[in-house]
Design a protein around this motif. Sequence first.
Motif, PDB file in Angstrom:
ATOM      1  N   LEU A 127       1.038  -0.983  -0.229  1.00 47.04           N
ATOM      2  CA  LEU A 127       0.002  -0.071   0.305  1.00 47.04           C
ATOM      3  C   LEU A 127       0.960   1.621   0.220  1.00 47.04           C
ATOM      4  N   GLN A 178       2.091   2.447   2.727  1.00 47.05           N
ATOM      5  CA  GLN A 178       1.896   2.941   4.034  1.00 47.05           C
ATOM      6  C   GLN A 178       2.632   2.702   5.015  1.00 47.05           C
ATOM      7  N   THR A 228       1.905   9.696   8.798  1.00 44.89           N
ATOM      8  CA  THR A 228       2.185   9.321   7.448  1.00 44.89           C
ATOM      9  C   THR A 228       3.201   8.806   7.016  1.00 44.89           C
ATOM     10  N   TYR A 234      -5.513  -9.844   5.645  1.00 43.75           N
ATOM     11  CA  TYR A 234      -4.671  -8.187   5.531  1.00 43.75           C
ATOM     12  C   TYR A 234      -4.046  -7.877   6.374  1.00 43.75           C
ATOM     13  N   HIS A 293     -12.220   0.505   7.642  1.00 37.31           N
ATOM     14  CA  HIS A 293     -10.765   0.625   7.412  1.00 37.31           C
ATOM     15  C   HIS A 293     -10.632  -0.937   5.842  1.00 37.31           C
ATOM     16  N   GLN A 332     -12.330   0.870   2.864  1.00 43.96           N
ATOM     17  CA  GLN A 332     -11.581   2.329   2.323  1.00 43.96           C
ATOM     18  C   GLN A 332     -10.887   2.192   1.976  1.00 43.96           C
ATOM     19  N   GLN A 333      -9.851   1.185   2.113  1.00 42.76           N
ATOM     20  CA  GLN A 333      -8.493   0.735   1.537  1.00 42.76           C
ATOM     21  C   GLN A 333      -8.750   0.058   0.814  1.00 42.76           C
TER      22      GLN A 333
END
Length: 794
Positions: free
Chosen positions: A136, A138, A148, A355, A461, A464-465
Amino acid sequence: MLSMQKWKLSWPLVATIPSILVLVSMIHLFVFPLVPSFDYFGTQQVRNSCISINGSTEGGTDKVLESVQPKFDLDRIFPVDSHGAVVYNDAPWKAEIGRWLAGCNPITKEVNITEVIGGKSCHNDCSGQGICNYELGQCRCFHGFNGTACSERLHLDCNYPTTPELPYGRWVVSICSAYCDTTRAMCFCGEGTKYPSRPVAEACGFQVNLPAEPGAPRLTDWAKADLDNIFTTNTSKPGWCNVDPVEAYASKVKFKEECDCKYDCLWGRFCEVPVLCSCINQCSGHGHCRGGFCQCGNGWHGIDCSIPSVSSSFIEWPQWLRPAQVDVPDISNATENIVSFNALVKKKRPFIYVYDLPPEFNSLLLEGRHFKFECVNRIYDDRNATLWTDQLYGSQMAFYESILASPHRTLNGEEADFFFVPVLDACIITRADDAPHLSMQDHMGLRSSLTLEYYRKAYEHIVQQFPYWNHSLGRDHIWFFSWDEGACYAPKEIWDSMMLVHWGNTNMKHNHSTTAYWADNWDRIPYSKRGKHPCFDPDKDLVLPAWKRPDVTALSSKLWARPREKRKTLFFFNGNLGPAYENGRPEASYSMGIRQKLAEEFGSSPNKEGKLGKQHSEDVIVTQLRSGNYHEDLASSVFCGVFPGDGWSGRMEDSVLQGCIPVVIQDGIFLPYENVLNYESFAVRLRENEIPNLINILRGFNETEIEFKLGNVQKIWQRFLYRDSILLEAERQKVVFGHVKDWAIQFSELGEDDVFATFIQFLHFKLHNDPWRQQLVRRKKDFGLPEECLIRTS
């Protein structure tokens, strides 16, 4: 455009081909024996079509869902026994499931799947305070850091706001009269002391009052600090923070008894020995475990550092990604970074995508825990040897480790059959009120409500992701609720998913919270959050066994195999029997009153009034007195009681692991595998109103039936072991010590299906037999099965 070069890795594929051919031949012989004749299967043509494992769904969705009759009759090939079960891998499965597994599971073949290896970079490389998720791009930040790039430092207080009456704030596990590490909300001695990194864990820095009555617990006064006993430098009685361990062990000095070494990664009475911390899969050899959070090495990510990136070394890839054919971009003339490449792997379905959630749902819960034993199945001693815990909720860690290391795992969500959402509720519940930032203040004091909120945020989460939830509205997603009343307090948004639980309450009779512990009660959670779902739906959910500490002594003694003639006790139950007994739970609601009714009828030790049960008998043991050798007592009994505690208890596992026939009394509440295994073959289930007649019913079983049930218990007992997780740890310890531990040898010699293998079999059946899957518009997939094993309409 980057050109692509196909690299074939050097794993010994050729060497595996003869093994595969032998395996297929063995499957042929066992699943489709040469005798009886072809008539047993219907026709020669049917038999040949069944063993042809080259079939797939090449015809597409229409062919898979075509309304046709199967080409062979599973009902006739695999008839039920006298208890309505079909045996598969020694276990008596319910007929429909057993037939499908026996006929189709063994002939599943490997199929090709493309694994996507990520290479997205993270901002500022997470500032050294986190790890990068290369899929991702992230950051996953360590405890006490955020943002971030993990560059924001959080301030996590140990204490609640002070008042004149409570100068250190109201009680919380992290309450601290010394130095607070505000990245973790943990209390330490701090600068100016001889041992500044020594923990000052709960009760250590506060006054403790002697009990009012003999035998009563000592009470901590959270309003009064005990600074002399932690900070003083007096030579005869130094404070906890200045005690020299050598002098203390030699009994040359005294120290505060309430102080102890509670935090993970430390050992010894004074936390003087640094040891391994407990992490998921111990970071898979690709990182360092820091208090429960894996700090992965370069090129690796995931909660256990098991996911390679484009910069990882091929030869270090985990087994579930090998052997692979890798398409590597040619970047010799390119300027841009590689963001991903593909690896073609052959493996068997079902495929499970796990996940990689933000660490608030798992790693941070492990890293910040205040008691090293909480929510883990192992810790490490001063030699870094494995110490298995008695934490029943350690099942969640064991299961998580197995699924991450499983050959059924995939990184390709588009090809996945199931999706696992790893929320560690065992840690959430045990850590509720651990520190002010984990407060239940906004949840009516209910740990159940706090936990619901975590699951709801995890749902938000992934919606949305990731795109995968909407493919099936979450019905192919899997969540694990390990706590006492399972998924009763699951948020309404996720209820259509599969729930893994230890508490299979269908709410048919007990349609409210049954726990005697008020903080786990879910009745007060509004329907707007929880919805009106039951706690357990046997059509989609599964009850898994609880964690039981690996017992080498019991294993060596083969207590599970003890024969009938050595089982002299007819019925055995040892446990808390409620308020009528000394040290019994005071709540009338404890165990839904079941244990209390049992003791009233059959109690074999006196209650507070000196009375035995109305029907006490010499060969019936129902006692609250702690057994001197609990496992031996179970193995010396024919029948063993399985009743609730606050919610579920571990009595089913105790019974089966010692070869005792379980006697289940809890109406409408499923036990492990009860919706997939045929309990009539190895257990006795009675209604709660039959308790007064319990012993008469048990004496009514003849020896043939008893031997039959005992024999089946001996066949299924390994399905209640988390052997896969145990052996993963054994392999890790072999690397550390260079030899195999005794417990590892014992468990490696077991060869039957364990908890995780049973779970995978259940998933494989559901993959092709869940009715809702028939309604999906599905693209072509290779399932590695002949058409007659795939989903079909009636």
